[in-house]
Design a protein around this motif. Sequence first.
Motif, PDB file in Angstrom:
ATOM      1  N   PRO A 208       0.816  -1.207   0.000  1.00 36.76           N
ATOM      2  CA  PRO A 208       0.000   0.000   0.000  1.00 36.76           C
ATOM      3  C   PRO A 208       0.857   1.268   0.000  1.00 36.76           C
ATOM      4  CG  PRO A 208      -0.466  -1.363   1.955  1.00 36.76           C
ATOM      5  CD  PRO A 208       0.579  -2.051   1.185  1.00 36.76           C
ATOM      6  N   ALA A 209       0.404   2.257  -0.782  1.00 35.07           N
ATOM      7  CA  ALA A 209       1.138   3.500  -0.976  1.00 35.07           C
ATOM      8  C   ALA A 209       0.324   4.680  -0.485  1.00 35.07           C
ATOM      9  CB  ALA A 209       1.458   3.679  -2.465  1.00 35.07           C
ATOM     10  N   PHE A 210       0.997   5.591   0.232  1.00 31.22           N
ATOM     11  CA  PHE A 210       0.373   6.876   0.548  1.00 31.22           C
ATOM     12  C   PHE A 210       1.019   7.938  -0.331  1.00 31.22           C
ATOM     13  CE2 PHE A 210       0.160  11.004   2.600  1.00 31.22           C
ATOM     14  CZ  PHE A 210      -1.208  11.118   2.778  1.00 31.22           C
ATOM     15  N   MET A 211       0.179   8.706  -1.038  1.00 33.19           N
ATOM     16  CA  MET A 211       0.670   9.728  -1.962  1.00 33.19           C
ATOM     17  C   MET A 211       0.509  11.106  -1.335  1.00 33.19           C
ATOM     18  SD  MET A 211      -0.901   8.262  -5.532  1.00 33.19           S
ATOM     19  CE  MET A 211      -2.598   8.063  -5.001  1.00 33.19           C
ATOM     20  N   PRO A 212       1.620  11.783  -0.978  1.00 30.42           N
ATOM     21  CA  PRO A 212       1.493  13.162  -0.520  1.00 30.42           C
ATOM     22  C   PRO A 212       0.895  14.033  -1.631  1.00 30.42           C
ATOM     23  CG  PRO A 212       3.677  12.302  -0.029  1.00 30.42           C
ATOM     24  CD  PRO A 212       3.008  11.316  -0.945  1.00 30.42           C
TER      25      PRO A 212
ATOM     26  N   VAL B 120       5.532   8.322  -4.875  1.00 29.38           N
ATOM     27  CA  VAL B 120       4.671   8.946  -5.879  1.00 29.38           C
ATOM     28  C   VAL B 120       4.002  10.160  -5.242  1.00 29.38           C
ATOM     29  CG1 VAL B 120       2.871   7.255  -5.253  1.00 29.38           C
ATOM     30  CG2 VAL B 120       2.625   8.549  -7.388  1.00 29.38           C
ATOM     31  N   LEU B 121       3.780  11.193  -6.041  1.00 24.86           N
ATOM     32  CA  LEU B 121       3.079  12.396  -5.581  1.00 24.86           C
ATOM     33  C   LEU B 121       1.804  12.578  -6.377  1.00 24.86           C
ATOM     34  CD1 LEU B 121       5.757  15.227  -5.312  1.00 24.86           C
ATOM     35  CD2 LEU B 121       4.899  13.706  -3.537  1.00 24.86           C
ATOM     36  N   LEU B 122       0.912  13.370  -5.811  1.00 21.41           N
ATOM     37  CA  LEU B 122      -0.330  13.708  -6.498  1.00 21.41           C
ATOM     38  C   LEU B 122      -0.301  15.175  -6.897  1.00 21.41           C
ATOM     39  CD1 LEU B 122      -3.813  12.476  -5.841  1.00 21.41           C
ATOM     40  CD2 LEU B 122      -3.525  14.935  -5.756  1.00 21.41           C
ATOM     41  N   GLY B 123      -0.663  15.451  -8.148  1.00 21.08           N
ATOM     42  CA  GLY B 123      -0.823  16.823  -8.630  1.00 21.08           C
ATOM     43  C   GLY B 123      -2.285  17.067  -8.952  1.00 21.08           C
TER      44      GLY B 123
END
Length: 375
Positions: free
Chosen positions: A30-34, A56-59
């Motif tokens: 599981p990944a948390f994306m800042p 990974v980041l979220l835009g």
Amino acid sequence: MSSFSFDLQATDGRARTGVISTPRGEIRTPAFMPVGTAATVKAMMPDSVRATGADVLLGNTYHLMLRPTAERIDRLGGLHRFMNWDRPILTDSGGFQVMSLAGLRKLTEEGVTFKSHIDGSKHALTPERSMEIQRLLGSDIVMCFDECPALPADRDRIAESMRLSMRWARRSRDAFGDRPGHALFGIQQGGLEQDLREESAEALKEIGFEGYAVGGLAVGEGQEAMFSCLDYAPEQLPGDKPRYLMGVGKPDDIVGAVARGIDMMDCVLPSRSGRTGQVFTRRGVVNIKNARHSDDPRPLDEYCTCPACSNYSRAYLHHVFRAQEMISGMLLTWHNLHYYQEIMQGMRDAIAADTFDTWQKVFHATRAQGDIDPL
């Protein structure tokens, strides 16, 4: 260019761990994306975000289309180069922000017209335009354009909205086209109605996506309702593709979601809370502005290895927050993001070792203790 793929490596109950492979690197799940809304994770440098363990980041399509515009970012070499982040980026479609931020919006079959919350200028977002913006940004994982009604809403409104989103999902898939190495995720809607969620999942599977999101939760329904929806929603989606729960959440929301089969999450909470003096620790939430910390030489969390805990006392963190010094938001955001990534790593390890139940019990028991006693 290598392709996008998902390798499911272990399961423990309904919890899963695996690896999403993209041309820009692997995402451990599981990944948390800042959340880097406007091409920055607020108060953090990209290498600091990476140092917390983020893959990974979220835009944000809505914010970036308004300022500085997707066309400008494209001219300047794409979002990765623009914000100095060379790893994967997921962009959301803009639908949620149109619902929550834009003024005077008008919804039709074609799409949404709205007024910018920045300067009142008029804009239109359609599935085709959302795909174009996300292509200009150059994101690795692209989200379908959908409509997200705020809960509570009546069943007819939820059903109508979900079916519109499914028609938009088809248009998004068509507009996305053939883009090797990039992935398009479909978004399940249907509120808290199990049969509508099922209908949505079937429609998405028929279209076919590289990953699937559970959308329309964390919009005011409360944790109990969200969990009861997650008791069935992830299982309605393909098991061999990543499952992404959008906009979640607090640490115990995240653990509960992973226990129910979710692979990816994002939330502004760790960064936003860091700027307002709210700190997440393994022993629950600490409010650094409280006077009890003003003379406390101890770290926020003695077991944490982030810079805030390794190098500074509660007294210092209390002081710089009270004095409105910039370093306060920087240190507390770093700590919160570090703690979130520590939770993700703990879950990945526990699922791989088949000890996830035990890990969960310890996690909840430690948080229930509350903060250390004042001096």
